[in-house]
Design a protein around this motif. Structure first.
Motif, PDB file in Angstrom:
ATOM      1  N   CYS A 189      43.005  37.815  41.990  1.00 45.46           N
ATOM      2  CA  CYS A 189      43.058  39.196  42.460  1.00 45.46           C
ATOM      3  C   CYS A 189      43.136  40.129  41.253  1.00 45.46           C
ATOM      4  CB  CYS A 189      44.280  39.371  43.359  1.00 45.46           C
ATOM      5  SG  CYS A 189      44.757  41.087  43.614  1.00 45.46           S
ATOM      6  N   TYR A 191      44.081  43.163  41.119  1.00 45.28           N
ATOM      7  CA  TYR A 191      45.314  43.969  41.131  1.00 45.28           C
ATOM      8  C   TYR A 191      46.505  43.159  40.624  1.00 45.28           C
ATOM      9  CZ  TYR A 191      42.644  47.348  43.806  1.00 45.28           C
ATOM     10  OH  TYR A 191      41.699  48.260  44.199  1.00 45.28           O
ATOM     11  N   CYS A 192      46.567  41.882  41.003  1.00 43.54           N
ATOM     12  CA  CYS A 192      47.628  41.009  40.482  1.00 43.54           C
ATOM     13  C   CYS A 192      47.477  40.885  38.961  1.00 43.54           C
ATOM     14  CB  CYS A 192      47.566  39.622  41.114  1.00 43.54           C
ATOM     15  SG  CYS A 192      48.165  39.549  42.810  1.00 43.54           S
ATOM     16  N   HIS A 233      51.450  39.535  46.125  1.00 42.01           N
ATOM     17  CA  HIS A 233      50.101  39.785  46.617  1.00 42.01           C
ATOM     18  C   HIS A 233      50.057  39.906  48.145  1.00 42.01           C
ATOM     19  CE1 HIS A 233      45.750  39.751  46.822  1.00 42.01           C
ATOM     20  NE2 HIS A 233      45.918  39.013  47.907  1.00 42.01           N
ATOM     21  N   HIS A 295      44.394  44.142  47.416  1.00 46.21           N
ATOM     22  CA  HIS A 295      45.843  44.254  47.231  1.00 46.21           C
ATOM     23  C   HIS A 295      46.223  45.693  47.568  1.00 46.21           C
ATOM     24  CE1 HIS A 295      49.157  42.562  44.392  1.00 46.21           C
ATOM     25  NE2 HIS A 295      49.615  43.724  44.809  1.00 46.21           N
TER      26      HIS A 295
END
Ligand SMILES: [Zn+2]
Ligand SMILES: [Zn+2]
Length: 339
Positions: A189, A191-192, A233, A295
């Motif tokens: 991900c 965003y992670c 997440h 996310h």
């Protein structure tokens, strides 16, 4: 004309075209009495939802948070969903919803001084409204937005707006495409990854708590653009936990205080980005990996009307590292990046 969504085939961008029947009153003309204040409930369209003490039935006890449809709505639940071609162009009717969430009975309360319990209720109401609206199979996406200190705003009472739309709008669509592409290539991900990066670099980080990280993005398009991401997440806000809501209320209030202090109570806009309505798919393969690649998060932009651009190119004249330092100082006096 109530309004319609039109797509520009040359840019791929959607726009809501509508005619406003009544021109807004001149700036500074505050309606009296305020229709959002307790005691003025009869001045708003009928209530959709509210949190109250006691048994919760309307009129039984004072409300804490109250929701009703907007009187001059951008999207309407009564509208029939129509997707049609007009020559080469695409048009979609404004089937959806535009709701007002009155955040507090107090007229002058703002995000920076709202009670933590109250802000928690507001966040739960966002969750409830998103979940309820997404039961409607014609709604593809729900966006929650709130403005603070908007120039010429007619109503000062604190409120948020919930917009449920029959299409996925440009900002979210671009994010979804970007996240999917990143995931397809890296199996992670984005965003992670970005949150981990910002937590370890620290220089653009403004606040880090057990459940959230708030930072100025590496390539922020305007000074003091903040992103608030859950560290765990999850693609959709409806999955938020009790602990997360409590933590998020504190983080948002602290950020609002930091902005107020550092920039002398600037106007700002907050937008909640959550996954589109996953029960509705127009294309079969759409959003196959969205649960893993997207996310949910909040975006806060201070002075959104002061964006600097040259020839359409965003120019940011306060580097994100400097802006983060200013906000950290305002938030707690310590300007060094959090350890
Ligand atoms: Zn009011
Ligand atoms: Zn993630």
């Amino acid at each position: 004309m109530a309004g319609e969504l039109r797509k520009d085939p040359m840019t791929g961008r959607w726009v809501l075209v509508r005619m406003v029947e009544e021109p807004p009153p001149p700036d500074g003309a505050d309606p009296d009495p305020c229709p959002f204040c307790p005691g003025s409930e009869h001045l708003t369209p009928p209530e959709i939802a509210a949190y109250r003490a006691g048994d919760g039935s309307p009129g039984s006890s004072p409300w804490h948070v109250r929701v009703f449809p907007e009187s001059n709505p951008y999207f309407r639940i009564e509208e029939e969903l129509v997707r049609e071609g007009v020559g080469m162009f695409d048009r979609v009717s404004i089937r959806g919803a535009s709701e007002i969430v009155v955040e507090d009975p107090g007229h002058w309360v703002n995000l920076a001084d709202m009670e933590e319990d109250q802000l928690r209720r507001v966040l739960w109401m966002y969750r409830d409204r998103i979940a309820d609206l997404q039961r409607d199979g014609q709604i593809r996406s729900v966006v929650v937005t709130r403005r603070h200190g908007k120039q010429g705003a007619r109503i000062r009472h604190p409120y948020s707006r919930v917009l449920a739309t029959p299409i996925v709008f440009d900002d979210l669509r671009a994010e979804l495409a970007q996240a999917r592409e990143y995931y397809a290539y890296k199996r992670r991900c984005v965003y992670c990854d970005a949150t981990r990066e910002e937590l370890s670099a620290g220089e653009r980080l403004v606040r880090a708590t057990t459940h959230f990280a708030a930072f100025i993005p590496y390539a922020a398009r305007s000074p003091f653009e903040l992103r608030v991401l859950p560290r765990l997440h999850a693609c959709a806000f409806d999955q938020v936990s009790d602990d997360q809501v409590g933590d998020l209320a504190r983080v948002l209030r602290d950020l609002a205080r930091a902005l107020t202090k550092a920039l002398d109570d600037p106007p700002f806009e907050m937008v909640l980005h959550t996954a589109p309505n996953l029960s509705v798919k127009v294309l079969q393969s759409e959003w196959e990996t969205v649960a893993k690649d997207y996310h949910w998060h909040l975006e806060l932009t201070a002075r959104p009307e002061h964006w600097t651009t040259v020839g359409g190119i965003a120019v940011n004249e306060t580097p994100p590292e400097r802006a983060a330092q200013i906000l950290r100082e305002a938030a707690g006096g310590d300007s060094s990046p959090p350890a």
